[in-house]
Design a protein around this motif. Structure first.
Motif: not given
Length: 184
Positions: A92, A94, A98
């Protein structure tokens, strides 16, 4: 404050999308080709074994490094939590909205830090099953299932067994599409 550092460092190390970065060096966004995954297997399909090896080394190293830094800051528990959050960061990220890989190589780096012997057995299982079946997912899923069992058999700290069991369930869950395709 130290726990925040363990979790923050672990996440941001894990979130580094080596598949995307290596793909940029080869002028291909691997998310637009093959399975769209940013991990080693798709990098191999899309870019070839050389660039994919760089992805594997990067993803493995970030798991190992997150566990190592966690151990420096908070001993065994820090190693495990730093590694676990690195796997989550990888899946996930950033840095890529994600999304991410399936966590196998990053998890392997964590496992190598926690128990080199268990890592070597799991790596052998992955290699043999991948070679025999021609499916990386069969090897990686089986190795993931074996990791907590082997940690228990090798009498690793209970926290390692519990944490790796949880993370193995997570990475197997991420493989659900592959599992469905294999069953069909």
């Amino acid at each position: 404050m130290t726990w925040i550092a363990v979790l923050g460092i672990g996440y941001f190390l894990g979130a580094i999308p080596f598949g995307v970065l290596v793909g940029k060096l080869w002028k291909k966004d691997i998310r637009q080709h093959g399975s769209g995954n940013v991990g080693f297997t798709n990098a191999w399909r899309v870019l070839g074994i050389g660039p994919a090896s760089l992805v594997l080394i990067g993803d493995f190293s970030k798991g190992f490094l997150a566990a190592y830094i966690g151990s420096l800051l908070q001993n065994e528990t820090g190693a495990l939590l730093g590694g676990m959050i690195a796997i989550i960061g990888h899946t996930l990220s950033c840095f890529i909205h994600f999304k991410g890989g399936k966590g196998i190589a990053t998890g392997a780096g964590v496992l190598f830090f926690l128990s080199p012997a268990v890592f070597l057995i799991c790596a052998a299982i992955l290699a043999v099953l991948t070679y025999v079946t021609k499916y990386m997912s069969v090897g990686s899923i089986t190795a993931a299932i074996c990791a907590p069992i082997l940690l228990w058999l090798f009498k690793a700290p209970t926290i390692y067994f519990a944490g790796i069991f949880v993370m193995c369930c997570y990475v197997i869950y991420l493989q659900r599409g592959n599992i469905q395709r294999l069953m069909n």
